[in-house]
Scaffold this motif. Structure first.
Motif, PDB file in Angstrom:
ATOM      1  N   ASP A   1       0.820  -1.206   0.000  1.00  0.00           N
ATOM      2  CA  ASP A   1       0.000   0.000   0.000  1.00  0.00           C
ATOM      3  C   ASP A   1       0.856   1.258   0.000  1.00  0.00           C
ATOM      4  N   LEU A   2       1.945   1.239   0.769  1.00  0.00           N
ATOM      5  CA  LEU A   2       2.834   2.391   0.803  1.00  0.00           C
ATOM      6  C   LEU A   2       3.427   2.662  -0.577  1.00  0.00           C
ATOM      7  N   MET A   3       3.899   1.601  -1.242  1.00  0.00           N
ATOM      8  CA  MET A   3       4.472   1.772  -2.568  1.00  0.00           C
ATOM      9  C   MET A   3       3.401   2.180  -3.584  1.00  0.00           C
ATOM     10  N   ALA A   4       2.190   1.680  -3.422  1.00  0.00           N
ATOM     11  CA  ALA A   4       1.104   2.039  -4.338  1.00  0.00           C
ATOM     12  C   ALA A   4       0.712   3.505  -4.171  1.00  0.00           C
ATOM     13  N   LEU A   5       0.640   3.960  -2.930  1.00  0.00           N
ATOM     14  CA  LEU A   5       0.231   5.341  -2.657  1.00  0.00           C
ATOM     15  C   LEU A   5       1.307   6.350  -3.037  1.00  0.00           C
ATOM     16  N   SER A   6       2.557   5.897  -3.080  1.00  0.00           N
ATOM     17  CA  SER A   6       3.663   6.819  -3.352  1.00  0.00           C
ATOM     18  C   SER A   6       4.330   6.549  -4.700  1.00  0.00           C
ATOM     19  N   HIS A   7       3.753   5.670  -5.491  1.00  0.00           N
ATOM     20  CA  HIS A   7       4.377   5.164  -6.716  1.00  0.00           C
ATOM     21  C   HIS A   7       5.049   6.279  -7.521  1.00  0.00           C
ATOM     22  N   PRO A   8       6.338   6.120  -7.924  1.00  0.00           N
ATOM     23  CA  PRO A   8       7.150   4.892  -7.831  1.00  0.00           C
ATOM     24  C   PRO A   8       7.790   4.664  -6.463  1.00  0.00           C
ATOM     25  N   GLY A   9       7.686   5.639  -5.559  1.00  0.00           N
ATOM     26  CA  GLY A   9       8.215   5.483  -4.212  1.00  0.00           C
ATOM     27  C   GLY A   9       8.262   6.833  -3.520  1.00  0.00           C
ATOM     28  N   PRO A  10       8.349   6.848  -2.177  1.00  0.00           N
ATOM     29  CA  PRO A  10       8.398   8.121  -1.451  1.00  0.00           C
ATOM     30  C   PRO A  10       9.655   8.915  -1.800  1.00  0.00           C
ATOM     31  N   ASP A  11       9.547  10.222  -1.715  1.00  0.00           N
ATOM     32  CA  ASP A  11      10.739  11.058  -1.847  1.00  0.00           C
ATOM     33  C   ASP A  11      11.586  10.970  -0.586  1.00  0.00           C
ATOM     34  N   LEU A  12      10.907  10.757   0.542  1.00  0.00           N
ATOM     35  CA  LEU A  12      11.606  10.788   1.818  1.00  0.00           C
ATOM     36  C   LEU A  12      10.890   9.902   2.834  1.00  0.00           C
ATOM     37  N   PHE A  13      11.657   9.267   3.710  1.00  0.00           N
ATOM     38  CA  PHE A  13      11.128   8.569   4.879  1.00  0.00           C
ATOM     39  C   PHE A  13      11.539   9.371   6.118  1.00  0.00           C
ATOM     40  N   ILE A  14      10.614   9.515   7.050  1.00  0.00           N
ATOM     41  CA  ILE A  14      10.948  10.141   8.327  1.00  0.00           C
ATOM     42  C   ILE A  14      10.716   9.123   9.434  1.00  0.00           C
ATOM     43  N   LEU A  15      11.769   8.783  10.146  1.00  0.00           N
ATOM     44  CA  LEU A  15      11.674   7.878  11.293  1.00  0.00           C
ATOM     45  C   LEU A  15      11.618   8.721  12.548  1.00  0.00           C
ATOM     46  N   THR A  16      10.492   8.663  13.243  1.00  0.00           N
ATOM     47  CA  THR A  16      10.309   9.447  14.461  1.00  0.00           C
ATOM     48  C   THR A  16      10.752   8.617  15.668  1.00  0.00           C
ATOM     49  N   ILE A  17      11.732   9.131  16.395  1.00  0.00           N
ATOM     50  CA  ILE A  17      12.237   8.451  17.590  1.00  0.00           C
ATOM     51  C   ILE A  17      11.576   9.053  18.815  1.00  0.00           C
ATOM     52  N   ASP A  18      10.910   8.231  19.612  1.00  0.00           N
ATOM     53  CA  ASP A  18      10.235   8.722  20.802  1.00  0.00           C
ATOM     54  C   ASP A  18      11.206   8.806  21.978  1.00  0.00           C
ATOM     55  N   PRO A  19      10.889   9.554  23.015  1.00  0.00           N
ATOM     56  CA  PRO A  19      11.815   9.749  24.141  1.00  0.00           C
ATOM     57  C   PRO A  19      12.233   8.458  24.833  1.00  0.00           C
ATOM     58  N   GLU A  20      11.409   7.416  24.772  1.00  0.00           N
ATOM     59  CA  GLU A  20      11.733   6.164  25.450  1.00  0.00           C
ATOM     60  C   GLU A  20      12.724   5.314  24.665  1.00  0.00           C
ATOM     61  N   ASN A  21      13.050   5.707  23.430  1.00  0.00           N
ATOM     62  CA  ASN A  21      13.912   4.871  22.587  1.00  0.00           C
ATOM     63  C   ASN A  21      15.076   5.661  21.984  1.00  0.00           C
ATOM     64  N   THR A  22      15.658   6.558  22.769  1.00  0.00           N
ATOM     65  CA  THR A  22      16.753   7.394  22.257  1.00  0.00           C
ATOM     66  C   THR A  22      18.133   6.805  22.532  1.00  0.00           C
ATOM     67  N   GLN A  23      18.195   5.668  23.221  1.00  0.00           N
ATOM     68  CA  GLN A  23      19.494   5.032  23.402  1.00  0.00           C
ATOM     69  C   GLN A  23      20.013   4.570  22.044  1.00  0.00           C
ATOM     70  N   GLU A  24      21.324   4.633  21.869  1.00  0.00           N
ATOM     71  CA  GLU A  24      21.904   4.312  20.568  1.00  0.00           C
ATOM     72  C   GLU A  24      21.503   2.919  20.100  1.00  0.00           C
ATOM     73  N   VAL A  25      21.492   1.944  21.006  1.00  0.00           N
ATOM     74  CA  VAL A  25      21.159   0.578  20.614  1.00  0.00           C
ATOM     75  C   VAL A  25      19.732   0.499  20.079  1.00  0.00           C
ATOM     76  N   ASP A  26      18.814   1.306  20.646  1.00  0.00           N
ATOM     77  CA  ASP A  26      17.421   1.287  20.195  1.00  0.00           C
ATOM     78  C   ASP A  26      17.274   1.938  18.823  1.00  0.00           C
ATOM     79  N   VAL A  27      17.964   3.053  18.628  1.00  0.00           N
ATOM     80  CA  VAL A  27      17.887   3.748  17.342  1.00  0.00           C
ATOM     81  C   VAL A  27      18.506   2.898  16.227  1.00  0.00           C
ATOM     82  N   VAL A  28      19.661   2.295  16.523  1.00  0.00           N
ATOM     83  CA  VAL A  28      20.327   1.434  15.542  1.00  0.00           C
ATOM     84  C   VAL A  28      19.427   0.251  15.183  1.00  0.00           C
ATOM     85  N   ALA A  29      18.759  -0.314  16.191  1.00  0.00           N
ATOM     86  CA  ALA A  29      17.870  -1.455  15.939  1.00  0.00           C
ATOM     87  C   ALA A  29      16.729  -1.066  14.998  1.00  0.00           C
ATOM     88  N   GLN A  30      16.183   0.143  15.178  1.00  0.00           N
ATOM     89  CA  GLN A  30      15.083   0.574  14.310  1.00  0.00           C
ATOM     90  C   GLN A  30      15.559   0.824  12.879  1.00  0.00           C
TER      91      GLN A  30
END
Length: 415
Positions: free
Chosen positions: A81-110
């Motif tokens: 659905d994401l690829m269909a709605l943005s076809h051929p694809g998004p210009d940009l992805f934004i990954l929002t990091i919440d305050p509970e997951n700001t440790q480096e290991v958590d961000v790297v995992a995401q």
């Protein structure tokens, strides 16, 4: 992505067309805030398990569900659905990091999870927003490690336009299904939108100049289970051949004669033709083979697709080669998967060429253990000859799925 800053004169580079941005992150509330900030409206205000789109003349924001939810049953549907709605694809992805997951290991995992889901090159189009300046400074080195853009929450609209000034849209690496599935889904979503709004222009749901709508979710799973060597992958390819007009090797499941497991993990392909709805075809390993690594993890993966009311199970057994290990296999699989799959199971007998002119029903009755399994499955059984890529044998199999006519109305009409 090269680090891009505003030009020294403070003016944005010219990029007048509408930009498509996909919002990612664990918390819906934070995704809503970021999306509304970019749009300058309140298009997003609820937690949703489907994609929600908000638009202005400058931005098309696709607010996604939580791609990090390991329990999600519809990740691949959301990707389509994401690829269909943005076809051929998004210009940009934004990954929002919440305050509970700001440790480096958590961000790297995401970030790593997104690379696994969308492909390594997603980082070339990825902006990671952080909730405070302390995190922004402490995680600054990740920009070079992953080739991403780190940004605080403010001024995102202008930053997004500046970052996209000389970037091509993201192109998804179609590994599990063909791009044709996405283009057909794009057409279907456009039709749904027209029906919903009564015409070609987008309907206004949010504030003036802003539209927002959710994307309906629909997918049905066909899950093949059985022991090594019974023909699960070959049967999956027989089904797949009906649903794909172009049979490239990347679309097929690996299948070859072997006493060792050839399929070592759950794999799926998405197909639509001739069913009229999206179908996820899932090939699985032999969960009882001694040489299978991470057996428990593979069973858990299978559970995501093997859910009551959302699937049919094909218990694959080779004709004329019923083994001691297959006696009681239905009960063993039910124990592993945690529900009575017999209620949604069709026994799929392979190597149908070996039956010749004998009666299949008589053959089943001559083997008490096989007859017992078939009876437990409501006497739903079918025969495949995988050396023949025959549409009719696949259509007849589908017609044995309980309530198939409601699930596949196009199939009912055309066959």
């Amino acid at each position: 992505m090269q680090s891009k800053r505003l030009p020294s004169n403070g003016h944005l580079e010219s990029h007048p067309e509408q930009l498509t941005v996909a919002l990612l992150g664990k918390r819906a509330e934070l995704r809503n805030i970021i999306g509304n900030m970019i749009l300058g409206s309140n298009a997003f205000d609820t937690e949703s398990h489907i994609l929600v789109v908000g638009e202005t003349s400058s931005f098309k924001i696709i607010n996604t569900p939580d791609f990090f939810d390991e329990e999600s049953l519809h990740t691949d549907q959301h990707i389509i659905d994401l690829m269909a709605l943005s076809h051929p694809g998004p210009d940009l992805f934004i990954l929002t990091i919440d305050p509970e997951n700001t440790q480096e290991v958590d961000v790297v995992a995401q970030i790593s999870k997104l690379q696994h889901t969308f492909g390594e090159r997603i980082t070339e189009h990825l902006v990671v927003t952080l909730p405070d300046m302390e995190s922004f400074h402490s995680l600054g080195h990740l920009k070079e490690i992953f080739d991403i853009w780190l940004a605080p929450d403010e001024n995102l609209a202008s930053e997004c336009r500046n970052l996209c000034s000389d970037c091509d849209p993201f192109l998804y690496d179609y590994r599990h299904y063909s791009q044709d599935v996405v283009t057909r889904r794009k057409t279907a979503l456009e039709t749904i939108q027209k029906q919903r709004c009564g015409g070609d222009p987008p309907c206004d749901v949010g504030s003036a100049g802003t539209s927002a709508h959710g994307v309906p979710d629909n997918i049905f799973n066909i899950v093949l289970l059985g022991l090594t060597g019974t023909g699960k992958s070959a049967s999956a390819n027989t089904i797949l051949a009906v649903g794909n007009t172009r049979r490239g090797s990347r679309q097929l499941f690996r299948s070859e004669p072997s006493s060792m497991p050839v399929t070592t993990q759950c794999e799926f392909r998405i197909m639509e033709k001739p069913f009229g709805v999206l179908v996820r075809l899932v090939d699985t390993p032999d969960f009882f083979h001694d040489q299978l690594e991470n057996s428990k993890a593979q069973v858990e993966e299978c559970k995501k697709y093997c859910q009551p009311g959302h699937c049919v199970v094909l218990l694959v057994i080779q004709l004329g080669r019923f083994t001691d290990a297959e006696e009681g296999i239905l009960e063993k699989l039910e124990d592993k998967l945690g529900w009575k799959i017999r209620e949604s199971t069709i026994v799929l007998l392979t190597h149908g060429e070996g039956l010749k002119k004998r009666s299949l029903l008589r053959f089943i009755h001559e083997s008490a253990p096989l007859k017992n399994i078939v009876e437990l499955c409501g006497f739903r059984y079918h025969l495949f000859n995988n050396s023949l890529k025959d549409t009719k044998q696949v259509i007849n199999l589908i017609k044995k799925i309980p309530n198939y006519n409601k699930m596949f109305p196009k199939l009912t009409k055309n066959y």
